[in-house]
Structures are given as structure tokens and as C-alpha cells.
Design a protein around this motif. Structure first.
Motif: not given
Length: 225
Positions: A45-46, A49-50, A52-53, A152, A154-155, A158-159
Motif C-alpha cells: 500500500f505504501n 501511495t508513493q 502515485a506521487r 491526487p 484516491s485512497a 490506491i488500496r
């Protein structure tokens, strides 16, 4: 006419049964003490998240390396399956040589046939696991590449992507676990008791690796659970 040795049959099937019940037991243990694989899912998940950035080829390189490993095991397993089919077809020629390495146990040709079929079942399962893992990692790469870096993520997005990665890793781990339980199946050719002992040792080895190893302890330090 050869008859089936019941203990030999038990020793042949035991690794396959242990392989199945290990997964059941692991699911129960995870509720009290998350396994290393479970902890790594949070790091997936981390990772997403990274990813996506950033808009770099780093994530594509990482994904490619993982898929190469899965592809290697899938192709190797396919060769092992072909080899086992060859042994089944010519078992009468291999039986004397296989019987020569036993200690205190005489395996009949029927015993050998059953055991090779059991090994074939395990490796077919491993092959299916690796190919499914490869397909799911491919889905992960597509979803990762489809992310819009201009806004950004969405959660939920990403999940979902991290979950696809975790599913692929789970299937890959199942394939690798099949190789571990193939070790007592090889030990069976030496002795049925050797297969039993190595099966028990394999279960304890896997439990230690997933729940009590140094790697698990280190990952648990940086992963909330």
C-alpha cells in the motif's frame, strides 16, 4: 501382483495434506500474529501511495524484476511437469534405480506410480499459482501505469491497486510453498519415515520464517498492525 503399501501411501500423501492444512492454519494464526507476508501487504500500500506521487520509470523497473522472477519459476515448473510425465510413462525402467536408494523400505511399482502422480498434482498446482500470479502482476502494472499523476489518487484507487499486488504475491508464495513441500516428497524415495520427518520439519521451518524470523521482526517494527 504388486499391492499398495498403506504406510507408503500415507507418506506420499502427507506432504500434500500438510501443504493444504498449513494454509488453513496460517489463516488462523494471522488473526493473532500477522505473518511476514501479511505485514508486507501494508508496505505494498505504501509502495502504490508513493508511486502515485512520482512520474519515473522506477516502479516499472521494480515490477519488471518481480515479474521476471515469477516467469522463471513458471517456466521451470512446466519443465518439471513434463519430466514427471516422462517418468510415469517409463516408470518400469526407472523403478530399479529408484529402489536402489531406499533404506529399509521397498517401494513397489504401484507405490512409485502413486507417488509420482501426487508429485505431479503438487507441481501442477504450483504452475497454476505462478501463471495466475504473473497475470495478476500484469494487471498491477496496467493499473499502476493508468494512474493520473496530474491529480491526487484516491485512497480507494490506491488500496485496489495494492490489493491486486498482494493477491499476485499470495499466489506466488503458494507456488514457492509447493517447492518446499516437494522436498519431503523427494525424501520419500529414501524412506517413508524420512518423508514424514521432513514434512514436519518443513512445516516448522515455514512457520518460523513467516511468524518468528528476524525478517518478520524487522518489518513489524516499521509496519503498523
Amino acid at each position: 501382483m504388486d499391492t499398495i503399501n498403506l504406510f507408503s501411501l500415507f507418506a506420499s500423501v502427507l506432504p500434500l495434506a500438510a501443504f493444504y492444512f498449513y494454509r488453513v492454519a496460517a489463516n488462523l494464526l494471522d488473526r493473532r500474529r500477522p505473518a511476514l507476508s501479511t505485514l508486507m501487504n501494508e508496505q505494498r500500500f505504501n509502495w502504490v501511495t508513493q508511486a502515485a506521487r512520482r512520474d519515473t520509470p522506477l516502479d516499472a523497473i521494480l515490477s519488471g524484476n518481480i515479474m521476471s522472477s515469477v516467469s522463471f519459476f513458471a517456466s521451470t515448473t512446466a519443465l518439471l511437469i513434463l519430466a514427471l510425465f516422462t517418468v510415469i510413462g517409463q516408470l518400469h525402467e526407472y523403478a530399479p534405480a529408484l529402489s536402489a536408494i531406499t533404506f529399509g523400505t521397498h517401494h513397489t511399482e504401484i507405490d512409485l506410480q502413486i507417488h509420482v502422480v501426487v508429485m505431479l498434482v503438487l507441481f501442477v498446482y504450483a504452475f497454476l499459482s505462478f501463471t495466475l500470479s504473473l497475470r495478476q502482476f500484469n494487471h498491477f502494472c496496467i493499473l499502476l501505469g493508468a494512474m493520473d499523476h496530474d491529480k491526487p489518487a484516491s485512497a480507494d484507487e490506491i488500496r485496489t491497486i495494492a490489493r491486486i499486488n498482494a493477491m499476485a504475491a499470495q499466489r506466488f508464495n503458494a507456488g514457492i510453498r509447493s517447492y518446499y513441500f516437494a522436498i519431503p516428497m523427494v525424501a520419500w524415495f529414501v524412506s517413508g519415515w524420512a518423508a514424514v520427518v521432513v514434512t514436519v520439519g518443513t512445516v516448522f521451518f515455514l512457520l518460523h520464517r513467516e511468524y518468528f524470523s528476524d525478517a518478520r521482526w524487522l518489518v513489524a517494527r516499521i509496519t503498523p498492525h
